[in-house]
Structure formats: structure tokens, C-alpha cells
Design a protein around this motif. Structure first.
Motif, PDB file in Angstrom:
ATOM      1  N   ILE A 202      -3.731  -1.742 -17.365  1.00 36.51           N
ATOM      2  CA  ILE A 202      -5.074  -2.308 -17.281  1.00 36.51           C
ATOM      3  C   ILE A 202      -5.205  -3.258 -16.109  1.00 36.51           C
ATOM      4  O   ILE A 202      -6.243  -3.304 -15.436  1.00 36.51           O
TER       5      ILE A 202
ATOM      6  N   LEU B 288      -5.728  -1.223 -13.186  1.00 36.86           N
ATOM      7  CA  LEU B 288      -7.099  -0.706 -13.242  1.00 36.86           C
ATOM      8  C   LEU B 288      -8.066  -1.748 -12.680  1.00 36.86           C
ATOM      9  O   LEU B 288      -8.969  -1.438 -11.894  1.00 36.86           O
ATOM     10  N   GLY B 289      -7.851  -3.014 -13.087  1.00 38.29           N
ATOM     11  CA  GLY B 289      -8.675  -4.104 -12.565  1.00 38.29           C
ATOM     12  C   GLY B 289      -8.560  -4.206 -11.058  1.00 38.29           C
ATOM     13  O   GLY B 289      -9.541  -4.441 -10.352  1.00 38.29           O
ATOM     14  N   LEU B 290      -7.345  -3.958 -10.560  1.00 37.66           N
ATOM     15  CA  LEU B 290      -7.108  -4.009  -9.117  1.00 37.66           C
ATOM     16  C   LEU B 290      -8.008  -3.012  -8.383  1.00 37.66           C
ATOM     17  O   LEU B 290      -8.560  -3.309  -7.324  1.00 37.66           O
TER      18      LEU B 290
ATOM     19  N   PHE C  68     -10.936  -1.920  -9.314  1.00 37.34           N
ATOM     20  CA  PHE C  68     -12.318  -2.388  -9.285  1.00 37.34           C
ATOM     21  C   PHE C  68     -12.503  -3.528  -8.290  1.00 37.34           C
ATOM     22  O   PHE C  68     -13.486  -3.576  -7.555  1.00 37.34           O
ATOM     23  N   ILE C  69     -11.538  -4.457  -8.272  1.00 39.06           N
ATOM     24  CA  ILE C  69     -11.640  -5.567  -7.324  1.00 39.06           C
ATOM     25  C   ILE C  69     -11.575  -5.021  -5.897  1.00 39.06           C
ATOM     26  O   ILE C  69     -12.360  -5.417  -5.025  1.00 39.06           O
TER      27      ILE C  69
ATOM     28  N   PHE D   2      -8.421   5.224 -23.353  1.00 38.31           N
ATOM     29  CA  PHE D   2      -9.310   5.200 -22.197  1.00 38.31           C
ATOM     30  C   PHE D   2     -10.498   6.137 -22.397  1.00 38.31           C
ATOM     31  O   PHE D   2     -11.336   6.265 -21.508  1.00 38.31           O
TER      32      PHE D   2
ATOM     33  N   TRP E 151     -21.116   4.311 -17.995  1.00 41.69           N
ATOM     34  CA  TRP E 151     -19.793   4.233 -18.631  1.00 41.69           C
ATOM     35  C   TRP E 151     -18.952   3.078 -18.127  1.00 41.69           C
ATOM     36  O   TRP E 151     -18.100   2.564 -18.842  1.00 41.69           O
ATOM     37  N   VAL E 152     -19.204   2.634 -16.857  1.00 40.74           N
ATOM     38  CA  VAL E 152     -18.378   1.571 -16.281  1.00 40.74           C
ATOM     39  C   VAL E 152     -18.417   0.314 -17.147  1.00 40.74           C
ATOM     40  O   VAL E 152     -17.450  -0.438 -17.222  1.00 40.74           O
TER      41      VAL E 152
ATOM     42  N   LEU F  64     -15.644  -0.307 -19.573  1.00 45.67           N
ATOM     43  CA  LEU F  64     -14.342  -0.744 -19.073  1.00 45.67           C
ATOM     44  C   LEU F  64     -14.235  -2.262 -19.052  1.00 45.67           C
ATOM     45  O   LEU F  64     -13.144  -2.804 -19.002  1.00 45.67           O
TER      46      LEU F  64
ATOM     47  N   LEU G  82     -12.060  -3.876 -21.487  1.00 51.87           N
ATOM     48  CA  LEU G  82     -10.606  -3.945 -21.284  1.00 51.87           C
ATOM     49  C   LEU G  82     -10.157  -5.352 -20.926  1.00 51.87           C
ATOM     50  O   LEU G  82      -9.229  -5.870 -21.546  1.00 51.87           O
TER      51      LEU G  82
ATOM     52  N   ILE H 298     -10.193  -7.288 -24.189  1.00 52.03           N
ATOM     53  CA  ILE H 298      -9.100  -7.160 -25.158  1.00 52.03           C
ATOM     54  C   ILE H 298      -7.810  -7.728 -24.603  1.00 52.03           C
ATOM     55  O   ILE H 298      -6.987  -8.239 -25.349  1.00 52.03           O
TER      56      ILE H 298
ATOM     57  N   TYR I  43     -12.596  -8.775 -14.176  1.00 53.23           N
ATOM     58  CA  TYR I  43     -11.243  -8.383 -13.801  1.00 53.23           C
ATOM     59  C   TYR I  43     -10.500  -9.539 -13.146  1.00 53.23           C
ATOM     60  O   TYR I  43      -9.286  -9.690 -13.302  1.00 53.23           O
TER      61      TYR I  43
END
Lengths: 396, 295
Positions: free
Chosen positions: A168, A171-173, A175-176, B37, B216-217, B220, B223, B226, B272
């Protein structure tokens, strides 16, 4: 908990270390027993059987001669396959061999592509940065190194986290990274504008342009084939050396690895650095084929495509990564042919359902089906075929 | 002051959606030790189903119907792709759900088409005056739904026989089996519940703006929620979801003035960034149980 399938794959290739007391380095095999190893070095050799030597040689000759037979557009596709293989090998090193699930591969590809295009870019350009060094080895190394340094920055997170937490974070990486690429106009040109990718110039010759005797696509194909050979050889050597064994130790049981003297943090860091280096180089080379970088192309789907290459090809195998990458690279070409046979599919992107959607659907379904029915991927299929013919006519 | 409060309410509103989605992730994680996912696809499918059903039966009936439909989809997914994989590494199952997500979303996109589909909610963007503060009605609806859903889930897990069975199965599958709990059914139920929850969240994501192919984004963002709250804690998921919503809302409101160099729409990635910061300090999240490592 990060243990993956590969142990079985290794068992299948028969690379169990263990030698008799008569082990001599570089010893000869007994006459008439080509499959018998008498030394560890023989067992761990790059091409440890005659079949592999002959097969690989033949394949290479064929690959080098292909440009004289195939059309330019197909060559372009194969060149892309070579480059994607480099990226897939990188992902396989960190995810397959070292067991660290990374969904952030797209980010490192993007970093590589932009680094290369900045190094090679036109310094006169007022919109985007450029240093004007178009010599290929320079921008390729720069792309790899910058991506590797960013990998080093991410690695501390990886050494603290395990399994799905890491997935995860990576995954964040993505998006950033996507956000940075979209907004940093002087680097990327901005959304909808983009910038030129690095030009593959070698000794004053732009390989992507037509020369006297060969077309641009032919030259690019040979270049990418050579690059793939180089990176695959390095990758294979990493995998079969002490570094690769420490990767596998961390993957299979990190606590046990630590007790046997493997520095888990350092190994994870190394895995990330090597993998990002591969991704950076792959990104730079890929976009030198495409010629133009759009900042919105480094999203989650790209990462998933690379995961698909690794899983479809074969986890923790270099040859599998290459097979998977070529499979994914050639898939669009195959699906483009489909509307002729399936009339409900449209070949235009504005209609639904269209082939592009179908292609994405295939990525998803192939991942699921391969994982359920053939977890070793195409490599596993190949092993099964090979074993069948090995035992023929007594195969069952 | 009023601006701060309305930013807070908007954050809590969207935060409730993230919290609901985060709870759906946690329910699956607790039963299968896997992050699904596929939840973004479930959410999108739920929202799309609501947008089709709202016309004939109305929004209030469409939401529970869609939740049932997506719960059935969750059941099917569990049966077809997760059950055969029990005992395999979690990473493999997680990647399977990633593949499923892509496949399901493509199919749903065909039904969405290129335009924005309205979910037919009764609120739209209309506002209401609460204690002198003007807030959008849909935010209040989101918060109310979250409270109802979480209360229902808590009482289900605490007081019902099946809730007890699911908790037992998530603690130790073998012991639960010995005690006569059908672990398979408990797992199937958790996937169905998570699907239903995602569908409800999806319906409310569609309020105001509608649903399109990129919706859908939003799922995410659960995530980070959580992970911040810890993978195995429902309370943590709720707190994490609300925190993500509030942070995102405040960043959206103030970042353009405070830190314009971060670029437009920085709020979309702020969850994020928050995730990275929290994990640097606490690798198992704020409420997550630290993994005990046995040799």
C-alpha cells in the motif's frame, strides 16, 4: 509471510547446491554423461546444460537476424518488448527474488524517463529544463542512478514494513508521483503538453532516425536487444550470486535469514535500489522509442502491467520476466486483430465495448487465471513442456 | 470560524464514506488476512447499479437492492477465486484481487459509458441550516449512514451468533473449526458484507456529482485510512477514514493559500502523504496490533 512460489521453481530447475567430495572447480563432466555435475561451479553456471547453450545461441542468432525479415512496426513492438523486459526483470528482482511486493514500479519508470529527457533535453528550450547531453550511455546511467537514489529514499519504509503494508505504501508512491509529474511543469511540460523524450544518440548518430543502410526501427531494435542482453546477464548474475541468495533468504523467512547472518535491512535496501535502477533505465529507453512523454502515463495501471508481466512470465525467474514482458508487449497487437472476428468489439476508443477495454480486461483475467492455474507462469508451462519431451516416449 | 467549521463538516462527510470503505477492507482483512484490491470495483459497481435502479424504484430502495446485488457479487468472487487459494501466500491472493478489480471495472465501465451517471439521490447539492451553519444535506446523510452502519456492525459482531462465529474464525481458524464454526461460511459472509458496504458507500459517493469512470479512485483513499488505523481494527478504520476525510478537506481549503508550490489538487494525494508520515512513526498504524514474530 512473504514467501512466494519460487522455491518450487528453483527446485524444478534443479539448482540445489550440493556437491560430492570430489568437487573440483572447472572439472570436466564424465564422458557420455552430459547431465551429471561434478562441481558446484558447473551446477551454478549461467548455461549449465548443452541444451541451454545451443538453444540460447540459436535464439540469439534468430533475434539478431529478425530485422531483415520483419516489418518495421513489428520490430518496434519487439524493441518495446526488450525494454519492458528490462523493467520486468527489475520488478522481479525486488518482488520475485526478494519478496517485497512493490506496486510503485511505474513511479520509478517515470523518474527514469524524465531524468533521461532532462539530461538529453535542449538547453535552449524555455518551457522545460534540458542539459543537452544526448550521448546515450550518459542519460541512461543518469536515469538509472536517479531512480536508484529515489529507491534508496523509499527503502527505509520497506525495511520497517512487511507484506501488504509495503504494497500500500508503494501504491501511495504511485499516486504522489503522478501528482508531481502532473504539476511540475518545468520538468514534465505539464498535462496535455508533455515533453520530448531523450534521443538515442550513439557516437553522433541518432539511432531512431534512418541511416544509409538501415531504418530507424531496425537500429532501435538492435540497440534494445543489446541492452536487454546486458541487463538480463547482470540480473541473472545478481540472482545466482550471494546477493541473490540473500534476497531469497529474506523472502523465504526474514527472521531465519537474520539469524544466519543476513542483514535484512541492507538486503531490502539493495533490492529496492537495484530494482529502481532497472526501472529507471527501462523508463528512459522505453520513452526513447516512443519519442514523447505524457505526464499522465505513470499510473497504477502501468504498475499492474509490470506485476502482470512478472506473474504471467514466472516469479523469480529472469527468463520468465522476459517471456512475460514480450507477452504483454505483443498482447495489444493481438487484440487489435480481434474486431475482425468478434463483431461486437469496436476498434475505436470512443465506442463501448472497444478493444482497449477488452485488453485491460485481459490483463486482469490473465493475472487471476495464471495465479490460480499456473502459479509458475509461462516459465512453468515451459518447464512442463520440457519435462514432457525429456522423458518422451515414456512421459505420462 | 464558519469556514473552518464548514470545511470540517465536509471533511467528516467524505470521511464517513472513506470510513465505510475502510471498514469493508478491514472486514475482509480480518477474515482472510488479505487486502482486497477489488473493493474499488465493488464500490463502482454498487454506484452504477444504484444509478440504474434509482429510476424505477427510487433512491431509498435502490441503495439496499444494490447492496444486496454487490454482496452477491462478493460471494461469487470469494467462492470462485479466493476459496481455491486458501493456504497460498497472501501476496498472491492480494494480486488476484488486483486482477479482479481491473476486470470488473472494465465491465462496469461499459455500463457507465462516457458520461456522468446520476444516482438519483434526493439531496443533490442543496444545503440546510444547522446551528447557524450552512451545510450540504448530503454530508449529513453520509454521517448518519456511517453511524447507523457502524452501530449495526458492532451489534452484529457483539451480540449475534454469526458475528461471534466470524470473530472466532478471524482469531484462529483451526480452533474455530474445532468449535463447530463453519469457517468457509464466515469467510463468505465477510466478503458479502464488504461488498454490500462498498456498494452503500458507492451510492453516497455518487450523490451531488454523479458517477463516472474515474470514481473508483476514491475507494483507494480508504487504504491510507486502514493503514493509519491499523489493518485489523474496525474502530481504527472509522477513525482513520474520518481523519483522512478531514485532512483532505482542510488541505483542499487552505493549501492554495499556504503552500501554492504543492500544485493544484494536492488535496487528492494528501491522504497518501499522511499515510507515509504515520507509517514512518508507527509502522503498524495507530490502532493496529503489532505482529508477534515467532521463530
Amino acid at each position: 509471510m512473504t514467501a512466494t512460489e519460487p522455491r518450487r521453481a528453483e527446485a524444478a530447475t534443479g539448482s540445489t547446491p550440493g556437491t560430492g567430495p570430489t568437487a573440483r572447480s572447472g572439472g570436466r563432466r564424465p564422458r557420455g554423461r552430459p547431465a551429471m555435475y561434478t562441481t558446484y561451479a558447473q551446477d551454478m553456471a549461467l548455461l549449465n546444460t548443452r541444451g541451454k547453450k545451443v538453444g540460447l545461441g540459436a535464439l540469439l542468432v534468430l533475434a539478431v537476424l529478425l530485422p531483415f525479415v520483419l516489418q518495421d512496426d513489428l520490430l518496434r513492438l519487439l524493441a518495446t518488448g526488450c525494454v519492458l523486459s528490462i523493467g520486468a526483470i527489475g520488478l522481479n528482482l525486488v518482488t520475485g527474488y526478494a519478496g517485497q511486493v512493490s506496486l510503485g514500479h511505474a513511479f520509478f519508470l517515470g523518474v527514469g524517463a524524465y531524468t533521461a529527457s532532462v539530461v538529453a533535453g535542449d538547453p535552449e528550450d524555455e518551457e522545460v529544463w534540458g542539459l543537452g547531453i544526448t550521448f546515450l550511455p550518459v542519460w541512461l546511467l543518469a536515469a538509472g542512478v536517479v531512480a536508484a537514489v529515489l529507491g534508496l529514499v523509499v527503502a527505509p519504509l520497506a525495511s520497517r514494513l512487511r507484506g501488504l503494508y509495503l504494497a500500500i505504501v508503494t501504491l501511495g508512491l504511485v499516486f504522489i508521483g503522478e501528482h508531481v509529474f502532473r504539476e511540475w511543469d518545468s520538468l514534465t511540460g505539464g498535462v496535455g503538453v508533455g515533453r520530448q523524450a531523450a534521443e538515442p544518440v550513439l557516437f553522433g548518430m541518432d539511432l531512431s532516425r534512418r541511416s544509409e543502410s538501415f531504418s530507424g526501427d531496425q537500429q532501435m531494435y538492435w540497440l534494445m536487444l543489446a541492452m536487454l542482453l546486458l541487463f538480463a546477464l547482470v540480473g541473472r548474475n545478481i540472482a545466482r550470486s550471494a546477493m541473490g541468495r540473500s534476497f531469497a533468504a529474506v523472502r523465504d523467512r526474514d527472521i531465519a535469514a537474520e539469524i544466519t547472518g543476513v542483514d535484512v535491512r541492507r538486503v531490502k535496501r539493495r533490492a529496492f535500489v537495484v530494482s529502481s535502477f532497472y526501472a529507471g533505465c527501462a523508463g528512459a529507453l522505453w520513452y526513447s522509442i516512443l519519442g514523447f512523454i505524457d505526464p499522465s502515463s505513470f499510473g497504477l495501471l502501468l504498475s499492474v502491467q509490470f506485476i502482470a508481466m512478472v506473474l504471467i512470465g514466472g516469479v523469480a525467474t529472469i527468463s520468465g520476466s522476459i517471456m512475460g514482458a514480450f507477452f504483454i508487449a505483443l498482447l495489444p497487437r493481438l487484440t487489435r486483430e480481434l474486431p475482425a472476428y468478434l463483431p461486437f468489439l469496436s476498434s475505436s476508443a470512443t465506442d463501448t465495448p472497444n478493444v482497449f477495454q477488452f485488453e485491460t480486461l485481459l490483463y486482469g483475467l490473465l493475472i487471476v487465471l495464471f495465479l490460480i492455474f499456473e502459479p509458475r507462469g509461462l516459465y512453468g508451462v515451459w518447464i512442463r513442456v520440457r519435462n514432457y519431451w525429456k522423458a518422451w516416449p515414456f512421459s505420462y | 470560524m464558519e469556514e473552518v467549521l464548514s470545511t470540517l463538516v465536509r471533511g467528516l462527510g467524505f470521511g464517513s464514506l472513506y470510513a465505510m470503505l475502510a471498514v469493508s477492507f478491514v472486514i475482509i482483512y480480518k477474515s482472510s488476512r488479505v487486502i482486497s484490491f477489488a473493493q474499488p470495483a465493488m464500490m463502482l459497481a454498487g454506484a452504477t447499479l444504484v444509478s440504474y435502479l434509482a429510476g424505477p424504484v427510487g433512491f431509498y430502495l435502490a441503495v439496499p437492492l444494490a447492496a444486496l446485488g454487490i454482496a452477491a457479487l462478493g460471494l461469487g468472487i470469494e467462492r470462485a477465486t479466493i476459496r481455491p487459494m486458501i493456504g497460498r501466500p497472501v501476496f498472491v491472493i492480494a494480486i488476484i484481487t488486483l486482477g479482479l478489480d481491473i476486470a470488473i471495472r472494465v465491465v462496469v465501465n461499459v455500463f457507465i459509458g462516457r458520461d456522468v451517471r446520476q444516482v438519483g439521490d434526493p439531496w443533490g447539492l442543496s444545503t440546510v441550516e444547522v446551528l447557524g451553519l450552512t451545510v450540504q444535506q448530503r454530508y449529513i446523510a453520509m454521517i448518519v449512514v456511517l453511524v447507523v452502519v457502524v452501530a449495526a456492525l458492532f451489534s452484529f459482531f457483539r451480540y449475534s451468533r454469526w458475528g461471534l462465529a466470524m470473530r472466532a474464525a478471524s482469531l484462529d481458524q483451526e480452533t474455530a473449526l474445532v468449535q463447530g464454526v463453519s469457517v468457509g461460511t464466515a469467510m463468505a459472509m465477510s466478503w458479502a458484507m464488504a461488498g454490500g458496504l462498498a456498494a452503500v458507500a458507492g451510492a453516497f459517493v455518487g450523490t451531488g456529482g454523479g458517477v463516472d469512470q474515474s470514481t473508483w479512485v476514491i475507494a483507494l483513499k480508504a487504504l491510507p485510512a486502514i493503514i493509519i488505523g491499523g489493518l485489523d481494527s474496525i474502530e481504527g478504520a472509522v477513525v482513520g477514514g474520518l481523519a483522512v476525510g478531514v485532512v483532505e478537506s482542510f488541505v483542499a481549503a487552505y493549501q492554495a493559500d499556504v503552500a501554492p508550490w504543492l500544485g493544484q489538487n494536492f488535496s487528492l494525494v494528501s491522504p497518501y502523504v499522511l499515510l507515509l508520515l504515520v507509517l514512518l512513526v508507527r509502522p503498524y498504524g495507530l490502532f493496529g496490533t503489532r505482529e508477534v514474530e515467532r521463530v
